[in-house]
Design a protein around this motif. Structure first.
Motif, mmCIF file in Angstrom:
data_model
loop_
_atom_site.group_PDB
_atom_site.id
_atom_site.type_symbol
_atom_site.label_atom_id
_atom_site.label_comp_id
_atom_site.label_asym_id
_atom_site.label_seq_id
_atom_site.Cartn_x
_atom_site.Cartn_y
_atom_site.Cartn_z
ATOM 1 N N VAL A 146 0.845 -1.191 0.000
ATOM 2 C CA VAL A 146 0.000 0.000 0.000
ATOM 3 C C VAL A 146 0.882 1.243 0.000
ATOM 4 N N GLN A 147 0.402 2.304 -0.586
ATOM 5 C CA GLN A 147 1.156 3.550 -0.604
ATOM 6 C C GLN A 147 1.043 4.276 0.733
ATOM 7 N N ALA A 148 2.071 5.038 1.045
ATOM 8 C CA ALA A 148 2.036 5.834 2.270
ATOM 9 C C ALA A 148 0.797 6.732 2.267
ATOM 10 N N GLY A 149 0.184 6.835 3.424
ATOM 11 C CA GLY A 149 -1.053 7.603 3.556
ATOM 12 C C GLY A 149 -2.305 6.778 3.397
ATOM 13 N N GLY A 150 -2.158 5.570 2.894
ATOM 14 C CA GLY A 150 -3.305 4.696 2.687
ATOM 15 C C GLY A 150 -3.709 3.962 3.954
ATOM 16 N N SER A 151 -4.673 3.064 3.784
ATOM 17 C CA SER A 151 -5.209 2.307 4.923
ATOM 18 C C SER A 151 -5.248 0.824 4.577
ATOM 19 N N VAL A 152 -5.286 0.029 5.611
ATOM 20 C CA VAL A 152 -5.421 -1.409 5.428
ATOM 21 C C VAL A 152 -6.170 -1.962 6.640
ATOM 22 N N ARG A 153 -6.963 -3.001 6.401
ATOM 23 C CA ARG A 153 -7.616 -3.690 7.515
ATOM 24 C C ARG A 153 -7.170 -5.140 7.514
ATOM 25 N N LEU A 154 -6.572 -5.534 8.595
ATOM 26 C CA LEU A 154 -6.152 -6.907 8.768
ATOM 27 C C LEU A 154 -7.233 -7.677 9.511
#
Length: 124
Positions: A12-20
């Protein structure tokens, strides 16, 4: 006995989000304290966040508390970690863990069950 399987890690790019997500097996998942750790390249394992069976939460550093949210859905036997405003230094393998004790511990060696890990890579 609890088996844990993480998913959701990605590039993912910096500033983005992710849900694990962390899917757990076992009928007693709801009674366990669950949490998240990570280990970055060349770094020690780091406590991130945890949530008890009753829904009480705890977070590691202030930076983590501002950007990370831990939650769980006992009906789905699943633990989650939402990470916002990702930074390159968040690049790590993220692990979910569970312990039968009702309290939260920052020490990884006090957690009984671990997933295999999910890689999150943040590009600048």
């Amino acid at each position: 006995q609890v088996q844990l399987v993480e998913s959701g890690g990605r590039l993912v790019q910096a500033g983005g989000s992710v849900r694990l997500s962390c899917a757990a097996s076992g009928r007693t998942f709801a009674s366990y304290t669950t949490g998240w750790f990570r280990q970055g390249p060349g770094k020690e394992r780091e406590f991130l966040a945890a949530i008890t069976s009753g829904g009480s939460t705890a977070y590691g550093t202030a930076s983590v508390k501002d950007r990370f949210t831990v939650s769980r859905d006992n009906a789905k036997n699943t633990l989650y970690l939402q990470i916002n405003t990702l930074r390159p230094e968040d690049t790590a393998v993220y692990y979910c863990a569970a312990r039968s004790a009702p309290s939260i511990s920052l020490r990884g060696d006090t957690w009984e069950y671990w997933g295999q890990g999910s890689q999150v890579t943040v590009s600048s």
